[in-house]
Design a protein around this motif. Structure first.
Motif, PDB file in Angstrom:
ATOM      1  N   GLN A  54      42.648  28.792  36.750  1.00 26.40           N
ATOM      2  CA  GLN A  54      41.771  29.632  35.936  1.00 26.40           C
ATOM      3  C   GLN A  54      40.382  29.717  36.569  1.00 26.40           C
ATOM      4  OE1 GLN A  54      41.088  28.069  31.999  1.00 26.40           O
ATOM      5  NE2 GLN A  54      40.370  30.024  31.209  1.00 26.40           N
ATOM      6  N   ALA A  55      39.863  28.598  37.046  1.00 31.44           N
ATOM      7  CA  ALA A  55      38.551  28.573  37.677  1.00 31.44           C
ATOM      8  C   ALA A  55      38.546  29.413  38.955  1.00 31.44           C
ATOM      9  CB  ALA A  55      38.135  27.141  37.980  1.00 31.44           C
ATOM     10  N   GLU A  56      39.635  29.356  39.717  1.00 31.10           N
ATOM     11  CA  GLU A  56      39.726  30.159  40.940  1.00 31.10           C
ATOM     12  C   GLU A  56      39.732  31.650  40.611  1.00 31.10           C
ATOM     13  OE1 GLU A  56      42.517  30.672  44.938  1.00 31.10           O
ATOM     14  OE2 GLU A  56      43.183  29.344  43.318  1.00 31.10           O
ATOM     15  N   GLN A  57      40.479  32.033  39.600  1.00 27.67           N
ATOM     16  CA  GLN A  57      40.499  33.439  39.190  1.00 27.67           C
ATOM     17  C   GLN A  57      39.119  33.896  38.745  1.00 27.67           C
ATOM     18  OE1 GLN A  57      43.577  33.580  36.219  1.00 27.67           O
ATOM     19  NE2 GLN A  57      45.221  33.665  37.734  1.00 27.67           N
ATOM     20  N   CYS A  58      38.430  33.060  37.980  1.00 23.28           N
ATOM     21  CA  CYS A  58      37.069  33.386  37.548  1.00 23.28           C
ATOM     22  C   CYS A  58      36.145  33.563  38.757  1.00 23.28           C
ATOM     23  CB  CYS A  58      36.518  32.287  36.633  1.00 23.28           C
ATOM     24  SG  CYS A  58      37.267  32.206  35.003  1.00 23.28           S
ATOM     25  N   ALA A  59      36.266  32.673  39.737  1.00 27.34           N
ATOM     26  CA  ALA A  59      35.410  32.746  40.923  1.00 27.34           C
ATOM     27  C   ALA A  59      35.614  34.056  41.678  1.00 27.34           C
ATOM     28  CB  ALA A  59      35.674  31.550  41.831  1.00 27.34           C
ATOM     29  N   TYR A  60      36.850  34.514  41.794  1.00 25.34           N
ATOM     30  CA  TYR A  60      37.112  35.785  42.463  1.00 25.34           C
ATOM     31  C   TYR A  60      36.531  36.955  41.675  1.00 25.34           C
ATOM     32  CZ  TYR A  60      39.937  33.998  46.264  1.00 25.34           C
ATOM     33  OH  TYR A  60      40.348  33.354  47.408  1.00 25.34           O
ATOM     34  N   ILE A  61      36.684  36.925  40.363  1.00 24.80           N
ATOM     35  CA  ILE A  61      36.115  37.999  39.548  1.00 24.80           C
ATOM     36  C   ILE A  61      34.594  38.003  39.666  1.00 24.80           C
ATOM     37  CG2 ILE A  61      35.830  38.873  37.199  1.00 24.80           C
ATOM     38  CD1 ILE A  61      38.666  37.720  36.621  1.00 24.80           C
TER      39      ILE A  61
END
Length: 98
Positions: A54-61
């Motif tokens: 989830q944190a990785e997805q947030c970082a990309y967004i």
């Protein structure tokens, strides 16, 4: 034709009305050219309780959109998390959801 049915008394019920709401907030994390993906991901995991995915997805967004609401909740819940993120050198703000 008459029906002999018991008469039910009519009662008025007092109810409380919620007049103030704890306005929901969004915790916004901002993109910058300083912090690494790894640092943002680690921060979201440790501060916000996100899973690594989830944190990785947030970082990309955050990277591609410039900002992202990583969490929603009350001001009292999100303010310490916002402060913890900014203490780590990452831009974060709270915004009222409308």
């Amino acid at each position: 034709m008459a029906i002999d049915a018991p008469v039910k008394p009519h009662y008025e019920e007092d109810t409380d009305v919620l007049t103030t709401l704890d306005e929901p907030y969004s915790l916004i994390v901002w993109n910058d050219e300083v912090n690494t993906f790894e640092w943002v991901i680690e921060t979201l995991v440790e501060v916000c309780g996100h899973s690594a995915e989830q944190a990785e997805q947030c970082a990309y967004i955050i990277h591609f959109q410039g900002k992202y609401a990583v969490k929603q909740g009350s001001y009292d819940e999100l303010k310490p998390q916002c402060d913890a993120i900014t203490d780590r050198g990452i831009g974060a703000t709270l915004e009222v959801l409308t």
